[in-house]
Design a protein around this motif. Structure first.
Motif, PDB file in Angstrom:
ATOM      1  N   THR A 146       0.823  -1.219   0.000  1.00  0.00           N
ATOM      2  CA  THR A 146       0.000   0.000   0.000  1.00  0.00           C
ATOM      3  C   THR A 146       0.852   1.261   0.000  1.00  0.00           C
ATOM      4  OG1 THR A 146      -0.166   0.397   2.414  1.00  0.00           O
ATOM      5  CG2 THR A 146      -1.645  -1.251   1.448  1.00  0.00           C
ATOM      6  N   VAL A 147       2.181   1.086   0.049  1.00  0.00           N
ATOM      7  CA  VAL A 147       3.085   2.232   0.114  1.00  0.00           C
ATOM      8  C   VAL A 147       3.390   2.722  -1.294  1.00  0.00           C
ATOM      9  CG1 VAL A 147       5.389   2.997   0.795  1.00  0.00           C
ATOM     10  CG2 VAL A 147       4.086   1.475   2.298  1.00  0.00           C
ATOM     11  N   ALA A 150       5.317   8.939  -0.660  1.00  0.00           N
ATOM     12  CA  ALA A 150       4.985   9.521   0.647  1.00  0.00           C
ATOM     13  C   ALA A 150       3.547   9.257   1.042  1.00  0.00           C
ATOM     14  CB  ALA A 150       5.259  11.019   0.633  1.00  0.00           C
ATOM     15  N   HIS A 151       2.979   8.170   0.555  1.00  0.00           N
ATOM     16  CA  HIS A 151       1.591   7.813   0.873  1.00  0.00           C
ATOM     17  C   HIS A 151       1.548   6.337   1.301  1.00  0.00           C
ATOM     18  CE1 HIS A 151       0.392  11.552  -1.139  1.00  0.00           C
ATOM     19  NE2 HIS A 151       1.233  11.187  -2.089  1.00  0.00           N
ATOM     20  N   ALA A 152       0.629   6.025   2.194  1.00  0.00           N
ATOM     21  CA  ALA A 152       0.461   4.648   2.656  1.00  0.00           C
ATOM     22  C   ALA A 152      -0.926   4.482   3.240  1.00  0.00           C
ATOM     23  CB  ALA A 152       1.516   4.286   3.701  1.00  0.00           C
ATOM     24  N   ALA A 153      -1.414   3.251   3.232  1.00  0.00           N
ATOM     25  CA  ALA A 153      -2.652   2.914   3.929  1.00  0.00           C
ATOM     26  C   ALA A 153      -2.279   2.485   5.339  1.00  0.00           C
ATOM     27  CB  ALA A 153      -3.397   1.803   3.197  1.00  0.00           C
ATOM     28  N   PRO A 174      -6.153   5.734   3.947  1.00  0.00           N
ATOM     29  CA  PRO A 174      -5.028   6.312   3.204  1.00  0.00           C
ATOM     30  C   PRO A 174      -4.527   7.574   3.893  1.00  0.00           C
ATOM     31  CG  PRO A 174      -7.111   6.779   2.094  1.00  0.00           C
ATOM     32  CD  PRO A 174      -7.434   5.864   3.225  1.00  0.00           C
ATOM     33  N   ARG A 175      -3.200   7.714   3.966  1.00  0.00           N
ATOM     34  CA  ARG A 175      -2.617   8.888   4.614  1.00  0.00           C
ATOM     35  C   ARG A 175      -1.386   9.360   3.851  1.00  0.00           C
ATOM     36  NH1 ARG A 175      -5.060  10.158   9.131  1.00  0.00           N
ATOM     37  NH2 ARG A 175      -6.211   8.536  10.278  1.00  0.00           N
ATOM     38  N   ASP A 176      -1.134  10.661   3.962  1.00  0.00           N
ATOM     39  CA  ASP A 176       0.113  11.224   3.458  1.00  0.00           C
ATOM     40  C   ASP A 176       1.184  10.918   4.493  1.00  0.00           C
ATOM     41  OD1 ASP A 176      -1.186  12.275   1.224  1.00  0.00           O
ATOM     42  OD2 ASP A 176      -1.668  14.135   2.268  1.00  0.00           O
ATOM     43  N   LEU A 177       1.911   9.837   4.272  1.00  0.00           N
ATOM     44  CA  LEU A 177       2.861   9.363   5.270  1.00  0.00           C
ATOM     45  C   LEU A 177       3.998   8.632   4.562  1.00  0.00           C
ATOM     46  CD1 LEU A 177       3.145   9.075   8.458  1.00  0.00           C
ATOM     47  CD2 LEU A 177       2.386   6.724   8.103  1.00  0.00           C
ATOM     48  N   ASP A 178       5.196   9.144   4.712  1.00  0.00           N
ATOM     49  CA  ASP A 178       6.391   8.488   4.186  1.00  0.00           C
ATOM     50  C   ASP A 178       6.957   7.616   5.293  1.00  0.00           C
ATOM     51  OD1 ASP A 178       8.784   7.666   3.154  1.00  0.00           O
ATOM     52  OD2 ASP A 178       9.600   9.672   2.806  1.00  0.00           O
TER      53      ASP A 178
END
Length: 246
Positions: A146-147, A150-153, A174-178
């Motif tokens: 899911t990565v 800079a995005h991941a579930a 889903p989130r803006d997350l690295d």
């Protein structure tokens, strides 16, 4: 107050570097780990064996640490997070109660490198010193497939298991997350509620909470049967800090 930065390795009075070893053994469930200036590195090299290979489906490999450990005698069903009904203890575990927080805030600061067949997670579970005291608070769960940059579930929430006082409330969003960068995942528990946060920003407000001491689990997993599995890829989770304050 508890503040672990892994500057002196793994304290055996706190950390067990094996994943739910009652269902196999401490040797068979042992983590691959090392400590350096960045913190605790958990990884899964190509030669790491499967976890519970004759018992768990789907096949998985895992490197984990847990902040407490216990079980009943060999042959009993008294263990932590059994993955099937009637599962029995294969190696009796000593009782180690390193970090078993009640109400308060637990924070895990970490970064991860994941291929599509890997995942990492930090979660709290009941000690299961009584069968109903088995609920889970998941701070974070991310699967590598899911990565995307800079995005991941990101999964989080409460898993009830066999606790009749809890209701399943686990979601993946889903989130803006690295995940390759440092982030702090936190759970603030008080009677009847849990607030989850990432980097100090509240992400979920849960209107229920386990009412018993819990232990912290931190792990990186690899699923060899995943269609995109690359045997040469080595997933890694680096934990820089673990904090608990009431």
């Amino acid at each position: 107050m508890f503040d672990e930065r892994f500057t002196e390795g793994l304290d055996p009075s706190v950390w067990t570097p094996a994943y739910l070893p009652a269902w196999s053994s401490r040797a068979a469930a042992a983590a691959t780990w090392r400590v350096d200036d960045d913190g605790l590195h958990l990884s899964i090299p190509p030669d790491q064996p499967l976890w519970c290979p004759d018992d768990h489906d789907p096949p998985l490999r895992v490197s984990a640490v847990q902040s407490a450990n216990r079980s009943g005698p060999v042959g009993s069903t008294e263990g932590q997070q059994p993955f099937r009904a009637g599962q029995t203890v294969r190696e009796e575990q000593p009782t180690v109660l390193g970090l078993t927080p009640g109400d308060g805030t637990v924070e895990v600061e970490c970064r991860a490198r994941l291929g599509p067949s890997a995942m990492f997670s930090a979660w709290m579970i009941g000690l299961e010193d009584a069968p109903d005291r088995c609920g889970e608070i998941c701070l974070v769960e991310v699967f590598g497939d899911t990565v995307a940059g800079a995005h991941a579930a990101v999964g989080s929430g409460i898993k009830a298991f066999r606790d009749p006082h809890l209701v399943e409330d686990f979601v993946v969003e889903p989130r803006d997350l690295d995940v390759t960068g440092w982030h702090t995942y936190a759970a603030h528990r008080r009677p009847g509620s849990v607030d989850l946060a990432i980097d100090g920003v509240t992400t979920r407000n849960l209107r229920q909470a386990p009412d018993y001491p819990m232990q912290l689990m931190i792990a990186v997993f690899d699923f060899p049967d995943h269609s995109a599995h690359d045997p040469s890829d080595v997933p890694e989770l680096v934990v820089r800090r673990v904090r608990y304050h009431p």
